[in-house]
Motif scaffolding. Structure first.
Motif, PDB file in Angstrom:
ATOM      1  N   LEU A 206       0.828  -1.201   0.000  1.00 39.92           N
ATOM      2  CA  LEU A 206       0.000   0.000   0.000  1.00 39.92           C
ATOM      3  C   LEU A 206       0.864   1.254   0.000  1.00 39.92           C
ATOM      4  N   ASP A 207       1.918   1.264   0.816  1.00 39.41           N
ATOM      5  CA  ASP A 207       2.825   2.420   0.847  1.00 39.41           C
ATOM      6  C   ASP A 207       3.448   2.654  -0.527  1.00 39.41           C
ATOM      7  N   ALA A 208       3.846   1.561  -1.189  1.00 41.45           N
ATOM      8  CA  ALA A 208       4.458   1.699  -2.516  1.00 41.45           C
ATOM      9  C   ALA A 208       3.460   2.266  -3.514  1.00 41.45           C
ATOM     10  N   CYS A 209       2.202   1.792  -3.438  1.00 40.11           N
ATOM     11  CA  CYS A 209       1.169   2.289  -4.352  1.00 40.11           C
ATOM     12  C   CYS A 209       0.914   3.775  -4.133  1.00 40.11           C
ATOM     13  N   ILE A 210       0.800   4.165  -2.878  1.00 38.60           N
ATOM     14  CA  ILE A 210       0.546   5.567  -2.554  1.00 38.60           C
ATOM     15  C   ILE A 210       1.706   6.443  -3.046  1.00 38.60           C
ATOM     16  N   ALA A 211       2.933   5.973  -2.785  1.00 35.49           N
ATOM     17  CA  ALA A 211       4.106   6.750  -3.195  1.00 35.49           C
ATOM     18  C   ALA A 211       4.164   6.908  -4.713  1.00 35.49           C
ATOM     19  N   LEU A 212       3.856   5.829  -5.448  1.00 33.22           N
ATOM     20  CA  LEU A 212       3.906   5.897  -6.900  1.00 33.22           C
ATOM     21  C   LEU A 212       2.827   6.822  -7.444  1.00 33.22           C
ATOM     22  N   ALA A 213       1.628   6.766  -6.849  1.00 31.64           N
ATOM     23  CA  ALA A 213       0.555   7.656  -7.292  1.00 31.64           C
ATOM     24  C   ALA A 213       0.918   9.116  -7.016  1.00 31.64           C
ATOM     25  N   GLU A 214       1.593   9.352  -5.890  1.00 31.72           N
ATOM     26  CA  GLU A 214       2.015  10.718  -5.580  1.00 31.72           C
ATOM     27  C   GLU A 214       3.042  11.224  -6.588  1.00 31.72           C
ATOM     28  N   ARG A 215       3.974  10.354  -6.979  1.00 30.23           N
ATOM     29  CA  ARG A 215       5.026  10.777  -7.904  1.00 30.23           C
ATOM     30  C   ARG A 215       4.538  10.868  -9.344  1.00 30.23           C
ATOM     31  N   ASN A 216       3.410  10.194  -9.631  1.00 31.37           N
ATOM     32  CA  ASN A 216       2.875  10.165 -10.994  1.00 31.37           C
ATOM     33  C   ASN A 216       1.436  10.652 -10.975  1.00 31.37           C
ATOM     34  N   ARG A 217       1.263  11.865 -10.540  1.00 28.98           N
ATOM     35  CA  ARG A 217      -0.078  12.383 -10.302  1.00 28.98           C
ATOM     36  C   ARG A 217      -0.901  12.505 -11.571  1.00 28.98           C
ATOM     37  N   LEU A 218      -0.259  12.542 -12.738  1.00 32.25           N
ATOM     38  CA  LEU A 218      -0.991  12.649 -13.994  1.00 32.25           C
ATOM     39  C   LEU A 218      -1.156  11.307 -14.701  1.00 32.25           C
ATOM     40  N   ASP A 219      -0.801  10.239 -14.027  1.00 31.55           N
ATOM     41  CA  ASP A 219      -0.922   8.903 -14.614  1.00 31.55           C
ATOM     42  C   ASP A 219      -2.191   8.231 -14.086  1.00 31.55           C
ATOM     43  N   PRO A 220      -3.221   8.055 -14.915  1.00 28.89           N
ATOM     44  CA  PRO A 220      -4.472   7.442 -14.429  1.00 28.89           C
ATOM     45  C   PRO A 220      -4.285   6.005 -13.959  1.00 28.89           C
TER      46      PRO A 220
END
Length: 482
Positions: A372-386
């Protein structure tokens, strides 16, 4: 001391118990000594002078295929079943799995189905009834094989006769009874035209080698193994699931009982949710089960809250979108086709995130937290990636944490033509009892795929085609024309 107490206290009883469970896989009796002793007593009732040591020697000498072993197995196994049991699963087969098999096999014109643990046969005959009532034209000139197997030889004899009492046909529509059965006094016989594709044989799921092509148990399109694994211990279930995976063709379908779902199945198969049921699909070679689909499984204990069919389809919702949309018609088409394409990697190193090649739910709490932490971090770093937000929503929904609805909304904000994001958002609303937005997003998903070719692959769908997604969506609109 009565006979059953004497059996329980006999030092040979644990050896008989171990031998029977080892030969049959029926670990159901591991903590049910009284029930096992009672069934052994039934077999010894006409052999009052035969002790347990002599009885064990007889069983060992015969082996599981011997007459006395089979008689004991008949006492241990359950034969209660009926036609169209768990109707939602048969509806799902008709709506999703069988049409996919017909498209996939249109060149070979072969369809192979196995009813594993078929008991006295209604499940296998139900399959032939469904195929001939709903797909007769499509299956004209096809070679169709439905094989029913069971450990219990007496059950197989009953199945081959195809004659049943009122209990087995209870609840059937009178029109189905008249079309598919001949009345024989108080009994009902399956009509010959609904027995042409179906055969039965004795087969031990625990010891029998799989695939077993001489018995027709290989290169299968659909396997039903329902309410069988509940009797097995975990190692036996794991081994059987691996064997069932092996006998299915790539993209083949598995149907299990409502109490038999979970991580063991998800680690091998991709769950495909439909109202009231979840089917499982074998991934294509080189593809692991897709987390994108695994997280969609509708809880089996939840009856559909849509008591009435949805009203007629509406135009796709025109909710406000961001001024600069990332998706265009071309991008939408690419998204539908490129199911295995991953987002471009950012320039800086990143921790791994759950992907279609990863199990949907990590085994331990620590693994769950890390994923979950990895998913959250990746979504934060790729905010424009759906896709990053979509996968975060899947994991949050699977784990029951965070706000998956918000994650799916972010994915749709960035790409309004992301069909699976609409579909999963609809499921998330439905699970929370919010039926109006669920209906809206099911419609949006349907509108998105409407213009695309049926054979295109849906992005993040683990091999799911547009036609299959359409079928899954259509099940939520019972009574409507697709």
């Amino acid at each position: 001391m009565n006979r059953i107490d004497a059996i329980l206290r006999d030092p040979v009883f644990p050896r008989i118990k171990a031998a029977v469970i080892g030969a049959t896989g029926l670990a159901y009796y591991a903590d049910k000594d009284a029930a096992l002793a009672e069934r052994i007593n039934r077999r010894l009732s006409d052999k009052p002078t035969l002790g347990l040591a002599a009885y064990l020697a007889q069983l060992a000498g015969e082996g599981p295929t011997g007459p006395e072993y089979q008689a004991l197995i008949n006492e241990l196994t359950v034969g209660e079943t009926f036609f169209f049991r768990y109707a939602e699963q048969f509806e799902a087969l008709c709506a999703v799995a069988i049409p996919e098999c017909l498209r996939r096999n249109r060149e070979s014109r072969l369809l192979r189905i196995w009813s594993a643990g078929c008991s006295i046969g209604p499940e296998a005959y139900t399959l032939e009834i469904l195929l001939k009532r709903h797909f007769a034209e499509q299956l004209r000139d096809w070679q169709v094989s439905i094989v029913g197997t069971d450990l219990n030889a007496s059950f197989i004899e009953t199945a081959r006769r195809g004659v049943y009492g009122n209990w087995a046909v209870r609840g059937l529509d009178p029109a189905v009874l008249a079309e598919c059965f001949d009345r024989q006094g108080d009994l009902w016989a399956v009509k010959p035209r609904f027995r042409e594709w179906t055969s039965f044989s004795v087969f031990n799921l625990v010891d029998g080698p799989l695939p077993n092509y001489p018995r027709g148990l290989g290169a299968l399109d659909v396997v039903l193994c329902r309410n069988v694994m509940i009797y097995f211990d975990e190692p036996t279930r794991t081994r059987l699931l691996e064997n069932l995976h092996e006998v299915l063709v790539p993209n083949g379908w598995l149907v299990v009982g409502h109490a038999e779902t979970g991580q063991q199945v998800n680690s091998l198969f991709t769950p495909v949710p439909v109202p009231g049921a979840t089917l499982y699909r074998k991934p294509r070679p080189g593809c692991a089960p897709a987390a994108a689909m695994a997280a969609t499984a509708t809880p089996a204990f939840m009856a559909s809250p849509f008591v009435e069919p949805f009203p007629a389809a509406e135009p796709k919702s025109t909710e406000p979108k961001p001024p600069a949309k990332r998706s265009t018609a071309a991008a939408s088409s690419t998204r539908l086709r490129a199911a295995t394409v991953k987002p471009a990697a950012p320039p800086t190193p990143q921790p791994p995130m759950p992907s279609p090649a990863s199990p949907p739910v990590p085994a331990s709490d620590g693994d769950r937290a890390a994923a979950l932490d990895a998913c959250i971090a990746l979504a934060e770093r790729n905010r424009l990636d759906p896709v990053a937000h979509f996968r975060l929503g899947l994991l949050e929904e699977e784990l029951g944490v965070g706000d998956p609805i918000a994650a799916f909304k972010r994915a749709l904000y960035l790409d309004s033509d992301f069909a699976l994001a609409d579909y999963h958002l609809a499921l998330a609303y439905w699970r929370r009892g919010k039926l109006a937005p669920a209906q809206r997003h099911f419609r949006n998903a349907r509108a998105t795929v409407a213009a695309h070719d049926a054979t295109e692959l849906v992005a993040e769908g683990g091999g799911l085609t547009v036609a299959e997604l359409r079928s899954m969506i259509d099940l939520w609109f019972s009574g409507e024309e697709p």
